[in-house]
Design a protein around this motif. Structure first.
Motif, PDB file in Angstrom:
ATOM      1  N   GLN A  93      90.322  -4.764  18.956  1.00 13.20           N
ATOM      2  CA  GLN A  93      91.472  -4.328  20.001  1.00 13.20           C
ATOM      3  C   GLN A  93      92.514  -3.525  19.048  1.00 13.20           C
ATOM      4  O   GLN A  93      92.791  -2.480  19.520  1.00 13.20           O
ATOM      5  CB  GLN A  93      92.181  -5.443  20.284  1.00 13.20           C
ATOM      6  CG  GLN A  93      91.503  -6.339  21.761  1.00 13.20           C
ATOM      7  CD  GLN A  93      91.682  -4.968  22.828  1.00 13.20           C
ATOM      8  OE1 GLN A  93      92.210  -4.282  22.933  1.00 13.20           O
ATOM      9  NE2 GLN A  93      90.381  -4.996  24.243  1.00 13.20           N
ATOM     10  N   ALA A  94      93.288  -4.682  18.263  1.00 15.18           N
ATOM     11  CA  ALA A  94      94.263  -3.625  17.209  1.00 15.18           C
ATOM     12  C   ALA A  94      93.623  -2.460  16.326  1.00 15.18           C
ATOM     13  O   ALA A  94      91.955  -2.572  16.219  1.00 15.18           O
ATOM     14  CB  ALA A  94      95.143  -4.593  16.309  1.00 15.18           C
ATOM     15  N   LEU A  95      94.321  -1.512  15.743  1.00 18.99           N
ATOM     16  CA  LEU A  95      94.009  -0.842  14.882  1.00 18.99           C
ATOM     17  C   LEU A  95      92.837   0.714  16.112  1.00 18.99           C
ATOM     18  O   LEU A  95      92.110   0.211  15.160  1.00 18.99           O
ATOM     19  CB  LEU A  95      93.437  -1.320  13.368  1.00 18.99           C
ATOM     20  CG  LEU A  95      94.500  -2.276  12.871  1.00 18.99           C
ATOM     21  CD1 LEU A  95      93.919  -2.224  11.420  1.00 18.99           C
ATOM     22  CD2 LEU A  95      95.995  -1.198  12.607  1.00 18.99           C
ATOM     23  N   VAL A  96      92.690   0.567  16.820  1.00 20.13           N
ATOM     24  CA  VAL A  96      91.834   1.367  17.598  1.00 20.13           C
ATOM     25  C   VAL A  96      92.548   2.816  17.663  1.00 20.13           C
ATOM     26  O   VAL A  96      91.995   3.529  17.620  1.00 20.13           O
ATOM     27  CB  VAL A  96      91.376   1.070  18.560  1.00 20.13           C
ATOM     28  CG1 VAL A  96      90.155  -0.219  18.496  1.00 20.13           C
ATOM     29  CG2 VAL A  96      91.751   0.288  19.819  1.00 20.13           C
ATOM     30  N   ASP A  97      93.514   2.785  17.686  1.00 21.66           N
ATOM     31  CA  ASP A  97      94.615   4.478  17.485  1.00 21.66           C
ATOM     32  C   ASP A  97      94.560   4.661  16.287  1.00 21.66           C
ATOM     33  O   ASP A  97      94.922   3.736  15.036  1.00 21.66           O
ATOM     34  CB  ASP A  97      96.257   3.812  17.823  1.00 21.66           C
ATOM     35  CG  ASP A  97      96.054   3.823  19.247  1.00 21.66           C
ATOM     36  OD1 ASP A  97      94.905   4.027  19.846  1.00 21.66           O
ATOM     37  OD2 ASP A  97      96.758   3.008  20.103  1.00 21.66           O
ATOM     38  N   LEU A  98      94.539   6.364  15.891  1.00 24.40           N
ATOM     39  CA  LEU A  98      93.706   6.160  14.612  1.00 24.40           C
ATOM     40  C   LEU A  98      95.181   6.566  13.744  1.00 24.40           C
ATOM     41  O   LEU A  98      95.462   6.480  12.870  1.00 24.40           O
ATOM     42  CB  LEU A  98      92.658   7.548  14.837  1.00 24.40           C
ATOM     43  CG  LEU A  98      91.749   6.753  14.239  1.00 24.40           C
ATOM     44  CD1 LEU A  98      90.802   8.882  14.642  1.00 24.40           C
ATOM     45  CD2 LEU A  98      91.057   6.471  13.875  1.00 24.40           C
ATOM     46  N   PRO A  99      96.121   7.243  14.486  1.00 19.23           N
ATOM     47  CA  PRO A  99      97.801   7.051  13.961  1.00 19.23           C
ATOM     48  C   PRO A  99      97.854   5.772  13.685  1.00 19.23           C
ATOM     49  O   PRO A  99      98.375   5.501  12.208  1.00 19.23           O
ATOM     50  CB  PRO A  99      98.648   7.685  14.756  1.00 19.23           C
ATOM     51  CG  PRO A  99      97.432   8.329  15.971  1.00 19.23           C
ATOM     52  CD  PRO A  99      96.871   7.858  16.544  1.00 19.23           C
ATOM     53  N   VAL A 100      98.393   4.904  14.283  1.00 13.71           N
ATOM     54  CA  VAL A 100      98.788   3.889  13.662  1.00 13.71           C
ATOM     55  C   VAL A 100      97.904   2.928  12.636  1.00 13.71           C
ATOM     56  O   VAL A 100      98.376   2.531  11.877  1.00 13.71           O
ATOM     57  CB  VAL A 100      99.069   2.593  14.619  1.00 13.71           C
ATOM     58  CG1 VAL A 100      97.706   1.322  15.584  1.00 13.71           C
ATOM     59  CG2 VAL A 100     100.413   1.464  14.598  1.00 13.71           C
ATOM     60  N   THR A 101      96.156   3.358  12.824  1.00 18.43           N
ATOM     61  CA  THR A 101      95.787   2.504  11.493  1.00 18.43           C
ATOM     62  C   THR A 101      95.490   3.347  10.387  1.00 18.43           C
ATOM     63  O   THR A 101      95.866   1.968   9.566  1.00 18.43           O
ATOM     64  CB  THR A 101      93.810   2.568  12.050  1.00 18.43           C
ATOM     65  OG1 THR A 101      94.227   2.258  13.118  1.00 18.43           O
ATOM     66  CG2 THR A 101      93.352   2.830  11.395  1.00 18.43           C
ATOM     67  N   THR A 102      96.094   4.605  10.149  1.00 17.72           N
ATOM     68  CA  THR A 102      96.648   5.003   9.410  1.00 17.72           C
ATOM     69  C   THR A 102      98.178   4.612   8.781  1.00 17.72           C
ATOM     70  O   THR A 102      97.483   4.591   7.794  1.00 17.72           O
ATOM     71  CB  THR A 102      96.088   6.710   9.350  1.00 17.72           C
ATOM     72  OG1 THR A 102      95.669   7.240  10.271  1.00 17.72           O
ATOM     73  CG2 THR A 102      96.718   7.813   8.593  1.00 17.72           C
ATOM     74  N   LEU A 103      98.796   4.261   9.110  1.00 15.46           N
ATOM     75  CA  LEU A 103     100.191   3.760   8.982  1.00 15.46           C
ATOM     76  C   LEU A 103      99.730   2.709   8.300  1.00 15.46           C
ATOM     77  O   LEU A 103     100.465   2.449   6.837  1.00 15.46           O
ATOM     78  CB  LEU A 103     100.906   4.233   9.930  1.00 15.46           C
ATOM     79  CG  LEU A 103     101.504   4.679  10.666  1.00 15.46           C
ATOM     80  CD1 LEU A 103     102.359   4.981  11.396  1.00 15.46           C
ATOM     81  CD2 LEU A 103     101.850   6.492  10.010  1.00 15.46           C
ATOM     82  N   CYS A 104      98.680   2.063   9.093  1.00 11.95           N
ATOM     83  CA  CYS A 104      98.899   0.320   8.440  1.00 11.95           C
ATOM     84  C   CYS A 104      98.090   0.429   7.189  1.00 11.95           C
ATOM     85  O   CYS A 104      98.293  -0.695   6.394  1.00 11.95           O
ATOM     86  CB  CYS A 104      98.219  -0.840   9.560  1.00 11.95           C
ATOM     87  SG  CYS A 104      98.782  -1.238  10.848  1.00 11.95           S
ATOM     88  N   ILE A 105      97.215   1.092   6.565  1.00 10.88           N
ATOM     89  CA  ILE A 105      96.603   1.421   5.679  1.00 10.88           C
ATOM     90  C   ILE A 105      97.053   1.892   4.428  1.00 10.88           C
ATOM     91  O   ILE A 105      96.755   1.147   3.587  1.00 10.88           O
ATOM     92  CB  ILE A 105      95.002   2.178   5.901  1.00 10.88           C
ATOM     93  CG1 ILE A 105      94.248   1.656   7.090  1.00 10.88           C
ATOM     94  CG2 ILE A 105      94.127   2.228   4.642  1.00 10.88           C
ATOM     95  CD1 ILE A 105      93.645   0.215   6.562  1.00 10.88           C
ATOM     96  N   GLY A 106      98.065   2.473   5.240  1.00  6.38           N
ATOM     97  CA  GLY A 106      99.150   2.908   4.323  1.00  6.38           C
ATOM     98  C   GLY A 106      99.531   2.591   3.351  1.00  6.38           C
ATOM     99  O   GLY A 106     100.207   1.973   2.236  1.00  6.38           O
TER     100      GLY A 106
END
Ligand code: BTN
Length: 278
Positions: A93-106
Motif C-alpha cells: 500500500q504505502a510507497l506506491v506513489d513515486l514522488p512520495v517514495t522518492t522523498l522517503c528514500i531521500g
C-alpha cells in the motif's frame, strides 16, 4: 581514515558482512549482485524484478556505463567514484506513489551520509541530495510490472563519493560535490551501501506501518526547497513562486501570483541571493 573497513571500493563479501538488515540486501532466494561494470543498476534491478527476484535484492556496481537520472538524464558513474545502488521492493500500500517514495528514500539517504560521513546534507524536491548548494546525490525510483504482474518498485540511489571537479563536464563543475570532499574523510562504499540498506529498510517498514506522514515531516525539516523562491519547469512551461509545503502524496505546493499550484513532475530551481536560479 575509513569508517567501516579500510577499503575504497565495493566488495560483495564485505558489503554483505556489514549489513544489519532483515530484508534489504537479504533476498530469500537468489542473491545480491555487485558488478565491476554494468550499464545501469536500475536497469538490471528492473530486469531481476520482472524475472521475479526476491524483495530486498540489491544491485551494486563499481561503475555504470549508462547510469540514468531523472527526466532521461545521464548519471555520471566513473569507476569507484560514487555509490551506484538499486534495490527491489514490492510495496503493498504505502510507497506506491513515486514522488512520495522518492522523498522517503531521500530521508534515508540523508541519514546515511550523516551516519557514515558526518555530513549534514539537505533535500531538494524531488530527488536531490544537496550539500553546500551542490548536488551530492540523487534518487531514481521506478515502478515495473514485476513477476506475474505483481508491481515492483526499484529504488536507485547515486551518491558522489570522490572525484575531481576538473574531470566532470564544464556545465556540472560548480553544481556537483563529493562526500569525501564534504567530510574531509575517506569513505568506505561498503559501509555506505550497508547503511543505506538499513535506512531504506527503516523508512520502508515505517511507511508500511502507516508512518509516511512522520517521514514527510522529517523531509520538511531537511528540505532546502521549502520557504524559498523557486522556478518550476515542466516541459516548455515555466513559472515562479514560493515553495510552501508538500502534500501527503509528495507533490510540491507552490504559492504563485495566481494562487497555489501543486507540482508533481518536472524540475525546480531555487533562487539564489543574487537573483539567479540553481
Ligand atoms: C537523479 O538525480 O536524476 C537521479 C540519479 C539516480 C542515479 C542512480 S545511480 C544507481 C541507479 N542506477 C541508475 O542508472 N540510476 C540510479
Amino acid at each position: 581514515m575509513f569508517k567501516g573497513t579500510n577499503i575504497d571500493h565495493l566488495d560483495k563479501e564485505i558489503f554483505e558482512g556489514t549489513l544489519k538488515t532483515r530484508l534489504i540486501g537479504r533476498p530469500s532466494s537468489g542473491s545480491n549482485e555487485v558488478h565491476e561494470s554494468i550499464d545501469s543498476t536500475n536497469t538490471r534491478a528492473i530486469q531481476l524484478a520482472r524475472e521475479g527476484c526476491s524483495e530486498g535484492t540489491v544491485v551494486l556496481a563499481r561503475q555504470q556505463t549508462a547510469g540514468r537520472g531523472r527526466l532521461g538524464r545521464q548519471w555520471l558513474s566513473p569507476p569507484d567514484s560514487g555509490l551506484y545502488m538499486s534495490t527491489v521492493l514490492r510495496p503493498s500500500q504505502a510507497l506506491v506513489d513515486l514522488p512520495v517514495t522518492t522523498l522517503c528514500i531521500g530521508v534515508a539517504a540523508v541519514r546515511s551520509v550523516f551516519a557514515i560521513a558526518g555530513v549534514e546534507a539537505g533535500l531538494k524536491w524531488v530527488n536531490d541530495l544537496i550539500y553546500d548548494g551542490k548536488k551530492l546525490g540523487g534518487i531514481l525510483a521506478e515502478m515495473t510490472a514485476g513477476d506475474q504482474n505483481q508491481p515492483a518498485l526499484v529504488v536507485g540511489i547515486g551518491i558522489n563519493i570522490r572525484g575531481n571537479k576538473n574531470e566532470v563536464p564544464e556545465e556540472l563543475q560548480n553544481k556537483m560535490t563529493w562526500l569525501e570532499q564534504a567530510s574531509g574523510t575517506s569513505i568506505d562504499p561498503n559501509a555506505l551501501a550497508a547503511e543505506l540498506c538499513a535506512q531504506i529498510e527503516d523508512v520502508y517498514f515505517r511507511a508500511a506501518d502507516g508512518q509516511v506522514g512522520r517521514i514527510l515531516d522529517e523531509w520538511r525539516a531537511l528540505s532546502v526547497t521549502l520557504g524559498n523562491e523557486i522556478m518550476v519547469t515542466t516541459g516548455s512551461t515555466q513559472f515562479r513562486g514560493t515553495a510552501i509545503d508538500i502534500t501527503a502524496s509528495g507533490a510540491l505546493i507552490v504559492e504563485t501570483d495566481r494562487g497555489k499550484q501543486e507540482v508533481t513532475g518536472g524540475e525546480i530551481t531555487v533562487r539564489n541571493v543574487d537573483g539567479s536560479y540553481c
